[in-house]
Scaffold this motif. Structure first.
Motif, mmCIF file in Angstrom:
data_model
loop_
_atom_site.group_PDB
_atom_site.id
_atom_site.type_symbol
_atom_site.label_atom_id
_atom_site.label_comp_id
_atom_site.label_asym_id
_atom_site.label_seq_id
_atom_site.Cartn_x
_atom_site.Cartn_y
_atom_site.Cartn_z
ATOM 1 N N VAL A 82 2.730 1.554 7.159
ATOM 2 C CA VAL A 82 1.574 1.642 6.255
ATOM 3 C C VAL A 82 1.561 2.933 5.445
ATOM 4 C CG1 VAL A 82 0.114 0.144 7.650
ATOM 5 C CG2 VAL A 82 0.119 2.601 8.104
ATOM 6 N N LEU A 83 2.587 3.749 5.581
ATOM 7 C CA LEU A 83 2.651 4.962 4.772
ATOM 8 C C LEU A 83 2.954 4.610 3.320
ATOM 9 C CD1 LEU A 83 4.679 7.468 7.013
ATOM 10 C CD2 LEU A 83 2.222 7.493 6.522
ATOM 11 N N PRO A 84 2.236 5.166 2.357
ATOM 12 C CA PRO A 84 2.574 4.949 0.943
ATOM 13 C C PRO A 84 3.913 5.616 0.626
ATOM 14 C CG PRO A 84 0.329 5.784 1.200
ATOM 15 C CD PRO A 84 1.009 5.972 2.521
ATOM 16 N N LEU A 85 4.860 4.830 0.171
ATOM 17 C CA LEU A 85 6.210 5.324 -0.101
ATOM 18 C C LEU A 85 6.565 5.079 -1.565
ATOM 19 C CD1 LEU A 85 8.032 3.881 3.044
ATOM 20 C CD2 LEU A 85 7.178 6.210 2.749
ATOM 21 N N PRO A 86 7.523 5.827 -2.093
ATOM 22 C CA PRO A 86 8.003 5.541 -3.454
ATOM 23 C C PRO A 86 8.582 4.133 -3.521
ATOM 24 C CG PRO A 86 8.776 7.686 -2.695
ATOM 25 C CD PRO A 86 8.177 7.014 -1.514
ATOM 26 N N LEU A 89 12.230 3.719 -2.555
ATOM 27 C CA LEU A 89 12.550 3.764 -1.130
ATOM 28 C C LEU A 89 12.194 2.444 -0.454
ATOM 29 C CD1 LEU A 89 13.534 5.327 1.330
ATOM 30 C CD2 LEU A 89 11.215 6.278 1.576
ATOM 31 N N VAL A 90 11.067 1.856 -0.839
ATOM 32 C CA VAL A 90 10.681 0.557 -0.280
ATOM 33 C C VAL A 90 11.698 -0.502 -0.672
ATOM 34 C CG1 VAL A 90 8.922 -1.261 -0.325
ATOM 35 C CG2 VAL A 90 8.237 1.144 -0.227
ATOM 36 N N GLU A 91 12.178 -0.436 -1.911
ATOM 37 C CA GLU A 91 13.192 -1.401 -2.365
ATOM 38 C C GLU A 91 14.475 -1.257 -1.557
ATOM 39 O OE1 GLU A 91 15.143 -3.020 -6.550
ATOM 40 O OE2 GLU A 91 14.264 -1.000 -6.454
ATOM 41 N N LEU A 92 14.813 -0.036 -1.186
ATOM 42 C CA LEU A 92 16.012 0.202 -0.387
ATOM 43 C C LEU A 92 15.846 -0.325 1.037
ATOM 44 C CD1 LEU A 92 18.822 1.567 -0.071
ATOM 45 C CD2 LEU A 92 17.581 3.658 0.577
ATOM 46 N N ALA A 97 9.820 -6.944 0.415
ATOM 47 C CA ALA A 97 8.496 -6.327 0.337
ATOM 48 C C ALA A 97 8.283 -5.694 -1.036
ATOM 49 C CB ALA A 97 8.334 -5.275 1.437
ATOM 50 N N HIS A 98 9.310 -5.041 -1.556
ATOM 51 C CA HIS A 98 9.212 -4.450 -2.894
ATOM 52 C C HIS A 98 8.973 -5.528 -3.943
ATOM 53 C CE1 HIS A 98 10.895 -3.016 -6.766
ATOM 54 N NE2 HIS A 98 10.270 -1.890 -6.427
ATOM 55 N N ALA A 112 4.112 2.030 -2.611
ATOM 56 C CA ALA A 112 4.093 0.746 -1.899
ATOM 57 C C ALA A 112 4.280 1.011 -0.409
ATOM 58 C CB ALA A 112 5.185 -0.186 -2.423
ATOM 59 N N THR A 113 3.959 0.005 0.399
ATOM 60 C CA THR A 113 4.148 0.106 1.845
ATOM 61 C C THR A 113 5.169 -0.925 2.290
ATOM 62 O OG1 THR A 113 2.355 -1.454 2.304
ATOM 63 C CG2 THR A 113 1.771 0.885 2.192
ATOM 64 N N LEU A 114 5.776 -0.662 3.423
ATOM 65 C CA LEU A 114 6.720 -1.619 3.991
ATOM 66 C C LEU A 114 6.001 -2.853 4.513
ATOM 67 C CD1 LEU A 114 9.048 0.864 5.880
ATOM 68 C CD2 LEU A 114 9.633 -0.470 3.852
ATOM 69 N N SER A 115 4.758 -2.678 4.946
ATOM 70 C CA SER A 115 3.960 -3.826 5.377
ATOM 71 C C SER A 115 3.462 -4.579 4.151
ATOM 72 C CB SER A 115 2.769 -3.354 6.211
ATOM 73 O OG SER A 115 1.876 -4.432 6.458
#
Length: 462
Positions: A82-86, A89-92, A97-98, A112-115
């Motif tokens: 649930v951490l807000p990430l660039p 990075l989420v796409e990677l 999810a991205h 974005a988040t991984l969740s």
């Protein structure tokens, strides 16, 4: 100095009683089915941990046992989800999810988040914080056999309260839990809204009550027999086919193993207790709900019971689309319609807690958590086979593990908190014992510093 030690002892006593209260309250408070209930339970657990750590402890040491690791890993993974990430990075880490976030927000996507459903993952994170605190509390407050027995008795009486609530509903003709929530066609409505969860909790506490009844003496023994009878009958009256089948299978295996492992002096009485419990439960069930139970078991030959397994077909595709860190704990309900269409049901879970872990936290994270769970079970089993008096808690866990092949009881705070308490108590070694299992860490702490840390954790929950 004596005054500080007396204060320390008093605070620890308050923490112990508060922890027992949380263990009993979790299944009674609608089984933790609502966000407000889970915030309250986790908040109380955090406060109790705060006072425990701030108390003046003459040893100034905090014990961290294996259950703390078992819960700490999914807690950290869920927090990362649930951490807000660039977005890059989420796409990677999770291309699917991205893509979902990109499709929803377009050019407005800055983080974005991984969740894929962060609100639901936050809810699960709140519950995990509560489990984590309970694991530390019980692991530090139940390090003697007397306290471990106290945890088991608390669980047994908690099961009695849930069963009595169900019988009270039947007598009053109420077909919903408290006449307010859930389905309105339940034969045995009680505090846990889902009948499968109700069967899981009552079966779990019933096995614990049987073990205590065999060990105790006098009138208290017969109270525990009555609790076991109410719990066993509640499993049948819940009409949970998975619960009934798992309860019968594990009950037979428990009776056989216990008769082989227990001292000869207690085998005869133990068999008598189990027999009386079975006869009493079946008689009560036959008098109250024979026809509905027979109908539910008869329909096992149809197709509807297998509809739960249909959703499992989505697992390979979900693992392929989210191969590293999963979809996010609790996010399955939001994502299920994309992978599985059912005109009759809205699927909130995979109806298999073991597959759910792989999907929620990914093959690597979920697989590691399952490995930790297996090691925890073997640790409890080691103690159970070494000490026959600990066999009943072991088979209580076996029952829940088998039932969760086609259910998700471990995802409910009303069951997860009692299970956490039981496992933590079983694996907490007595002071001075060298019989550590897999992991035990005793660290020197500054109570004030850790107390502030617990307070900050509580603020994060709120």
């Amino acid at each position: 100095m004596n005054r500080y030690r007396s204060y320390d002892k008093q605070v620890r006593s308050w923490c112990r009683m508060g922890t027992l209260g949380v263990i009993v309250a979790a299944p009674l408070a609608m089984g933790g089915a609502h966000l407000a209930v889970n915030i309250a339970l986790s908040g109380i657990a955090v406060v109790l941990l705060f006072f425990l750590l701030c108390s003046v402890n003459s040893r100034k040491r905090l014990y961290l046992d294996f259950p703390v690791v078992l819960i700490g890993v999914p807690l950290l993974l869920s927090l990362f989800q649930v951490l807000p990430l660039p977005p890059s990075l989420v796409e990677l880490l999770s291309p699917q999810a991205h893509a979902i976030w990109k499709n929803a927000l377009g050019s407005r996507l800055t983080t974005a988040t991984l969740s894929v459903a962060p609100a639901d993952t936050y809810h699960e994170l709140i519950k995990l914080v509560g489990y984590f605190c309970v694991a530390i509390l019980v692991g530090n407050l139940a390090r003697r056999s007397k306290r471990r027995c106290e945890i088991q008795e608390t669980l047994a009486w908690g099961g009695a309260l849930v069963a009595l609530t169900g019988f009270a509903h039947m007598v009053l003709g109420v077909s919903q839990p408290f006449g307010l929530f859930g389905r309105d066609d339940l034969l045995f409505p009680s505090t846990l809204i889902n009948p499968n969860h109700l069967a899981g909790f009552l079966g779990f506490t019933s096995f614990i009550a049987v073990g205590l009844a065999i060990e105790k003496r006098g009138l208290h023994r017969w109270r525990l027999v009555a609790i076991a009878v109410m719990g066993g009958s509640g499993v049948f009256l819940s009409l949970s086919r998975a619960g009934i089948i798992a309860y019968c299978i594990v009950g037979v295996i428990f009776a056989l193993v216990w008769s082989l492992r227990a001292p000869k002096a207690t085998v005869h009485f133990g068999v008598s207790v189990v027999t009386m419990m079975a006869i009493g439960a079946l008689a009560l069930v036959a008098a109250i709900g024979f026809r509905p139970i027979v109908y539910e078991l008869w329909t096992l030959a149809g197709d509807s019971p297998l509809s739960k397994t249909d959703i499992w077909r989505t697992v390979p595709q979900l693992l392929a689309d989210f191969p590293f860190l999963g979809i996010g704990r609790g996010a399955f309900e939001s994502l299920a319609p994309k992978y599985f269409h059912s005109p009759l049901h809205t699927w909130t879970h995979l109806e298999n807690e073991w597959l759910q872990a792989l999907v929620d936290w990914g093959p690597f994270g979920g697989g590691f958590i399952l490995l930790l769970g297996i090691l925890t079970f073997f640790a409890v089993a080691f103690r159970g086979f070494k000490q026959p008096s600990e066999l009943a808690p072991l088979f209580a866990l076996v029952f829940l593990g088998l039932q969760n092949v086609i259910d998700f009881s471990f995802a409910v705070a009303g069951i997860a908190i009692p299970v956490t308490a039981l496992v933590s108590a079983q694996l907490a070694n007595s002071p001075g014992s060298k019989d550590s299992l897999f992991f035990e860490k005793s660290i020197s702490v500054r109570p004030g510093v850790l107390g502030v840390g617990a307070l900050m954790l509580g603020i994060g929950v709120v």
